[in-house]
Design an enzyme around this catalytic site. Structure first.
Site, mmCIF file in Angstrom:
data_model
loop_
_atom_site.group_PDB
_atom_site.id
_atom_site.type_symbol
_atom_site.label_atom_id
_atom_site.label_comp_id
_atom_site.label_asym_id
_atom_site.label_seq_id
_atom_site.Cartn_x
_atom_site.Cartn_y
_atom_site.Cartn_z
ATOM 1 C CG HIS A 1 49.862 37.103 45.725
ATOM 2 N ND1 HIS A 1 49.159 38.277 45.898
ATOM 3 C CD2 HIS A 1 49.614 36.690 44.449
ATOM 4 C CE1 HIS A 1 48.521 38.573 44.770
ATOM 5 N NE2 HIS A 1 48.787 37.632 43.889
ATOM 6 C CG HIS B 1 40.175 26.655 31.973
ATOM 7 N ND1 HIS B 1 39.950 25.439 31.368
ATOM 8 C CD2 HIS B 1 39.945 26.465 33.293
ATOM 9 C CE1 HIS B 1 39.566 24.551 32.274
ATOM 10 N NE2 HIS B 1 39.568 25.148 33.445
ATOM 11 C CG HIS C 1 45.682 33.897 43.620
ATOM 12 N ND1 HIS C 1 44.544 34.183 42.904
ATOM 13 C CD2 HIS C 1 46.417 35.031 43.598
ATOM 14 C CE1 HIS C 1 44.597 35.419 42.456
ATOM 15 N NE2 HIS C 1 45.722 35.977 42.874
#
Length: 266
Positions: free
Chosen positions: A213, A88, A146
């Protein structure tokens, strides 16, 4: 060039993580020779002020460069996993670009990987079909994504439920959005697999690229990693560290979203 394609992703500074993304961009360039294909990052500065994504330009910079070459129609393909905060923010950045001199360009945005329940069903099947051979019938599967706020979190929850229906030993969990805080999903997974007497689990990152990650938070040697927590509970781990952008069944979903975006430009 008749049009542009911008592959917009978070990316990674972890060594080797970007090779799969570069290969995907090259493939799209061959499939769409009429378009200029470029990779752009959708984040600014993080991790103590160092650049994420190395020297790759941000989306507005790539668009400005395309405009300077006379390209007026651009498909911006999100390589985010869900329509979360960063997606967004990218849309807001595109609006600002249009308001600040970019009105000569026409944009179409391709959806993230999970943008509908049909995407969830397709991707869940691809997760299981893409496992390396050799997984035993009593071995677990732990998939790490995530964390994201709504509506992205809802797609993760739908994926969690779909995987469980397809495979009773498949578990999906999301990392906390902030580092250094407890991970309820991981604790629940450890407790659940232990209660089911699972002794081996495959570890898969559900991330666009297999960066820090995947290599550290999921499969790292530290006691606080997902691997560390599982192995401390007596569950041996078999990491399979491939980013989603390296897997043909996953990139097929993004390519379909891109095809929709390009059709809107025609």
């Amino acid at each position: 060039m008749a049009c542009g394609i911008v592959l917009a992703a978070h990316g990674s500074r972890h060594p080797g993580a970007m090779a799969g993304l570069a290969a995907f961009g090259e493939r799209l360039g061959r499939e769409h020779p009429e378009c200029l294909v470029a990779i752009a990052r959708t984040v600014g500065r993080k991790h103590g002020g160092t650049e994420v994504f190395g020297g790759t330009r941000r989306v507005p910079e790539v668009l400005a460069a395309m405009a300077a070459q006379g390209i007026k129609r651009v498909a911006v393909q999100s390589l985010h996993v869900v329509p979360g905060e960063e997606y967004h923010e990218m849309l807001a950045g595109l609006r600002r670009f249009l308001e600040n001199g970019g009105r000569c360009m026409t944009f179409s945005v391709g959806a993230p990987l999970l943008a509908s329940l049909a995407d969830v069903d397709r991707v869940a099947g691809a997760v299981l079909a893409g496992l390396p051979p050799g997984r035993g019938p009593n071995e677990g599967l732990v998939v790490m994504g995530h964390g994201a706020p709504p509506p992205g979190a809802g797609f993760y929850e739908a994926l969690r439920e779909k995987l469980l229906r397809l495979d009773p030993l498949a578990r999906f969990g999301a990392m906390p959005r902030e580092r250094g805080v407890p991970c309820p999903d991981l604790e629940a997974i450890v407790a659940d697999l232990t209660a089911r007497n699972v002794r081996t689990a495959w570890l898969l990152p559900f991330l666009t690229v297999a960066g820090a990650h995947a290599c550290c938070d999921l499969a790292g040697d530290a006691p606080a990693s997902w691997r560390g927590r599982l192995e401390a509970a007596g569950i041996a781990c078999r990491p399979h560290l491939a980013g989603l952008v390296e897997q043909p069944a996953m990139t097929a979903v993004w390519r379909d979203h891109l095809a929709t975006a390009l059709a809107r430009l025609a």
